[in-house]
Design an enzyme around this catalytic site. Structure first.
Site, PDB file in Angstrom:
ATOM      1  N   HIS A  59      56.933  40.408  34.377  1.00  0.00           N
ATOM      2  CA  HIS A  59      55.512  40.297  34.702  1.00  0.00           C
ATOM      3  C   HIS A  59      55.213  40.918  36.062  1.00  0.00           C
ATOM      4  CE1 HIS A  59      51.939  37.649  35.915  1.00  0.00           C
ATOM      5  NE2 HIS A  59      51.517  38.324  34.857  1.00  0.00           N
ATOM      6  N   HIS A 115      46.602  44.320  39.691  1.00  0.00           N
ATOM      7  CA  HIS A 115      46.115  43.250  38.824  1.00  0.00           C
ATOM      8  C   HIS A 115      44.666  42.874  39.066  1.00  0.00           C
ATOM      9  CE1 HIS A 115      45.302  39.008  37.780  1.00  0.00           C
ATOM     10  NE2 HIS A 115      45.932  39.334  36.665  1.00  0.00           N
ATOM     11  N   GLU A 155      48.586  46.825  30.452  1.00  0.00           N
ATOM     12  CA  GLU A 155      47.304  46.207  30.116  1.00  0.00           C
ATOM     13  C   GLU A 155      46.140  47.089  30.559  1.00  0.00           C
ATOM     14  OE1 GLU A 155      44.591  42.202  30.977  1.00  0.00           O
ATOM     15  OE2 GLU A 155      46.723  42.211  31.517  1.00  0.00           O
ATOM     16  N   ASP A 188      57.871  36.049  35.942  1.00  0.00           N
ATOM     17  CA  ASP A 188      58.047  36.639  37.264  1.00  0.00           C
ATOM     18  C   ASP A 188      59.526  36.696  37.648  1.00  0.00           C
ATOM     19  OD1 ASP A 188      55.258  36.631  37.425  1.00  0.00           O
ATOM     20  OD2 ASP A 188      55.195  34.718  38.497  1.00  0.00           O
TER      21      ASP A 188
END
Length: 311
Positions: free
Chosen positions: A45, A87, A154, A301
């Site tokens: 992640h 992000h 993403e 993570d």
């Protein structure tokens, strides 16, 4: 790294969202990628972001070193049309900048320090090498890891990043990441995924969902964007509707510490042709529980912790 096959109900033919063209009897790289999704996937992640600044080269290098199956990144567009890994919609949390990331050119973003915040937030993990960390372009990531890694990307906040789908597909094609089975594209925005699918139907897609209590009735769970009903109301037809364009579902399994999905949800999704990836899981007890449920992968993570459990 050995993986445990966790579900057998899904075959290549059930991944209806992807069109695979091959004239050979041999398995193509893209077919192999889809087959690999039947086994457990370690999804780093934003890289190994528990050890180094998220979305940084340092975090990606660690995840790569620990043989994560996918390097996961959020992709946004700069004001001059460059694809970058970042992000948040705004800069404040993980840089010394302020305002919306999309309002800045790549050159302006490159001047920011996206590493010092990590040293301040996690003094036990602080490293002077993180000071001055630059925001990464997706092209820089591809130039570093190339075909030696797989990427879980993403389309972040597509309403704030108009054109991100076309720019992303263009870059993936330029770097030959699709036919070689190197990439998954994820989004909470169904329309963004459908745009990707229209641009290149071979790209495997993951529909992200978020389940939480209904604001008007906390006893009832709903999905944030309405792409599916809540877990207690979801049907085979709802899963199949997602499987029309996607190969998997990325979902939370907790909300405020309470489970919002269960093992039955996972099995039902798999039986309807969808791999199930859970985000974001960092405790080993939770990791093991979800492995025991038979999920197909976890966002974490700490890919080092997860890899130790599935070796």
């Amino acid at each position: 790294m050995q993986r445990y096959p966790l579900f057998v109900a899904v075959s290549l033919g059930l991944f209806a969202g992807v069109t695979v063209s091959t004239t050979s009897a041999e398995t193509s790289p893209l077919e192999q990628q889809l087959k690999d999704l039947e086994s457990f996937q370690v999804i780093a992640h934003r890289g190994a972001s528990g050890h180094a600044p998220e979305s940084s080269m340092a975090a990606l290098e660690l995840a790569y070193e620990w043989e994560a199956d996918y390097l996961e990144l959020d992709i946004q567009l700069t004001s001059d049309g460059e694809l970058v890994a970042f992000h948040d919609d705004t800069l404040e949390r993980t840089s010394n900048g302020e305002g919306r990331i999309n309002d800045y050119t790549l050159a302006e973003l490159k001047d920011l320090d996206t590493g010092s915040w990590f040293n301040d937030a996690y003094p036990d993990l602080a490293d002077d090498a993180f000071i001055g960390t630059e925001i990464l372009t997706l092209e820089e990531v591809f130039n570093r890891f190339g075909q030696d890694a797989r990427y879980y990307l993403e389309t972040k906040s597509p309403q704030l990043n108009p054109g991100v789908e076309a720019a992303l597909v263009k870059l993936l094609e330029a770097y030959d990441m699709i036919n070689t089975g190197r990439v998954l594209i994820q989004s909470f925005d169904q329309q963004s995924l459908l745009k990707i699918h229209a641009l290149n139907a071979d790209i495997p897609l993951i529909q992200l969902v978020w389940y939480s209590p209904d604001e008007k009735n906390e006893a009832r769970l709903t999905e944030w964007t309405g792409v599916t009903p809540g877990p207690e109301e979801i049907t085979n037809e709802d899963f199949l509707a997602v499987a029309e364009y996607a190969v998997g579902l990325g979902t939370n399994y907790l909300y405020d510490g309470e489970e919002v999905i269960n093992e039955s949800f996972v099995r039902q999704a798999q039986e309807n042709g969808l791999a199930v990836h859970i985000y974001t899981v960092n405790g080993t007890d939770e990791m093991q529980q979800l492995i025991d449920w038979g999920v197909n992968g976890l966002f974490t993570d700490y890919p080092d912790r997860l890899s130790e459990l599935v070796e």
